[in-house]
Write an enzyme that holds these catalytic residues in place. Structure first.
Site, PDB file in Angstrom:
ATOM      1  N   CYS A 261       0.823  -1.282   0.257  1.00  0.00           N
ATOM      2  CA  CYS A 261      -0.077  -0.222  -0.044  1.00  0.00           C
ATOM      3  C   CYS A 261       0.874   1.291   0.028  1.00  0.00           C
ATOM      4  O   CYS A 261       1.512   1.716  -0.998  1.00  0.00           O
ATOM      5  CB  CYS A 261      -0.963  -0.095   1.083  1.00  0.00           C
TER       6      CYS A 261
ATOM      7  N   GLU B 104      -0.789  -8.528   5.137  1.00  0.00           N
ATOM      8  CA  GLU B 104      -0.503  -8.566   6.659  1.00  0.00           C
ATOM      9  C   GLU B 104      -2.167  -8.470   7.344  1.00  0.00           C
ATOM     10  O   GLU B 104      -2.052  -8.600   8.442  1.00  0.00           O
ATOM     11  CB  GLU B 104       0.206  -7.443   6.941  1.00  0.00           C
TER      12      GLU B 104
ATOM     13  N   HIS C 136      -3.646  -5.684   1.078  1.00  0.00           N
ATOM     14  CA  HIS C 136      -2.798  -5.945   2.468  1.00  0.00           C
ATOM     15  C   HIS C 136      -2.807  -7.484   2.939  1.00  0.00           C
ATOM     16  O   HIS C 136      -3.634  -7.765   3.760  1.00  0.00           O
ATOM     17  CB  HIS C 136      -3.574  -5.018   3.652  1.00  0.00           C
TER      18      HIS C 136
END
Lengths: 225, 76
Positions: free
Chosen positions: A84, A196, A194
Site C-alpha cells: 500500500c 498482513e 494488504h
C-alpha cells in the site's frame, strides 16, 4: 529468517506487518532515521501515511535515511516488499515502475477483494499456483496503478505482474487489473492489497500468509545453495 | 525570485477530479465547459531559478504522471 519492518512517522500498518512476519519467522522494527538494516533477510515497507503523504503519497518518505539503505539492499538483490503506502514509496523511489493515482471513484475503498496470482516466478509468490485466488483486503484512496505504455509493455513481456484483481474486483481503476508488480530483478515487489491483514481466521481470511510463506521458502532455499 | 510551479495531470491520463468538476459545473447553470483538469500550485522563493526544473523533476512533481509549468511571479 528475519524480517525488518520500517516505521516512518505516519506508518500505521507496521505492527500488523510485524505480526504477519512473525507467523513465518522473526521480525523487528526498523526506524526511518536509521542508516542500518541490521542484517535482516527481507525488508517490509508497510502501509500508512508516511510523512503525512504530503505533496504526493510516498514522495517525502523516499528521502528518509533508511531508504538509501533499502535502495542499496535492493540493488544487491535483497528482498523488499512494499504494501500500500509502501508500494507508493517504492514507486516514488524508482525501485518499482509506475505510479499510484487517486482511485477512479475518488473515494476511499475498504473491502475484501479477490486477487489472482498471475506469476509464481518471484520470491513473493513462489509458494502459490498460477490463477490461485487470494482473498485479501484493500484500504486506500490512491491505489490506481498507472504506468506509461513502454513500462506497461515491459511489465507484461517480462512477466512482472505478480497479482491481479480478479475480474470484477478492480477497486480503483488500475490499468489491466494490476494489483502488484515486481522490479526487473524480481526481488522488489509492491502491491496495494494488504496481505498482513489476512493472516488470522479472526479477520476472515488467512490468504495473505501465502506471500509471507513464499518469502520464507525462498530465503530458506537460497540458504541451501 | 518568487516562482509559481503549476502542476497538472499528464495529458491522456484519466483525471477523475477534472471530470467531476466538469460534470458539476452544468448543475450550476454553467454551460460550454470542457477539458477541465485539476492540478496543484506550488509557490516558492528561490535564489537560483535555474534549479527549478530539476526541483520539479526530482521532487515537486512525478514526471511519470504530471506535467509542470514554471511561472515567474516577480521578486518577493
Amino acid at each position: 529468517m528475519r524480517f525488518g519492518v520500517i516505521r516512518f512517522p505516519g506508518s500505521c500498518d507496521d505492527v500488523d506487518a510485524l505480526l504477519a512476519c512473525r507467523r513465518v519467522g522473526e521480525a523487528e522494527l526498523l526506524w526511518h532515521a536509521d542508516r542500518d538494516l541490521r542484517g535482516v533477510d527481507a525488508v517490509v515497507v508497510p502501509g500508512g501515511f508516511s510523512y503525512g503523504d504530503y505533496l504526493r503519497a510516498g514522495a517525502i518518505a523516499r528521502f528518509a535515511p533508511v531508504m538509501a539503505q533499502v535502495a542499496e539492499f535492493a540493488r544487491a538483490g535483497g528482498i523488499v516488499l512494499g504494501i500500500c503506502n509502501g508500494f507508493q514509496v517504492l514507486c516514488e523511489a524508482g525501485l518499482l515502475p509506475g505510479a499510484l493515482l487517486p482511485n477512479t471513484s475518488l473515494r476511499f475503498v475498504f473491502r475484501q477483494v479477490a486477487l489472482e496470482v498471475a506469476s509464481t516466478d518471484s520470491p513473493f509468490t513462489c509458494g502459490c499456483e498460477i490463477g490461485r485466488r487470494l482473498s485479501i483486503p484493500v484500504k486506500h484512496t490512491t491505489g490506481r496503478f498507472y504506468a506509461p505504455a513502454d513500462q506497461l509493455r515491459a511489465l507484461h513481456a517480462e512477466d512482472r505482474i505478480l497479482l491481479r484483481y480478479a475480474p470484477g474486483h478492480n477497486p480503483n481503476g488500475s490499468l489491466d487489473d494490476i494489483a502488484g508488480v515486481c522490479n526487473e530483478g524480481r526481488n522488489v515487489f509492491g502491491l496495494m492489497p494488504h496481505p498482513e491483514h489476512a493472516v488470522d481466521p479472526l479477520t476472515g481470511s488467512v490468504d495473505g500468509l501465502a506471500i509471507f510463506e513464499s518469502i520464507r521458502a525462498h530465503v530458506a532455499g537460497r540458504a541451501l545453495v | 525570485m518568487r516562482a509559481r510551479v503549476l502542476v497538472k495531470p499528464k495529458a491522456g491520463i484519466l483525471d477523475p477530479q477534472g471530470q467531476a468538476v466538469e460534470r458539476a459545473l452544468p448543475a450550476l447553470g454553467f454551460t460550454g465547459v470542457a477539458n477541465v483538469h485539476v492540478g496543484r500550485l506550488i509557490e516558492l522563493d528561490v535564489e537560483d531559478p535555474d534549479q527549478l526544473p530539476e526541483m520539479c523533476r526530482r521532487l515537486l512533481t512525478n514526471p511519470l504522471i504530471e506535467d509542470f509549468e514554471i511561472v515567474d511571479a516577480g521578486s518577493s
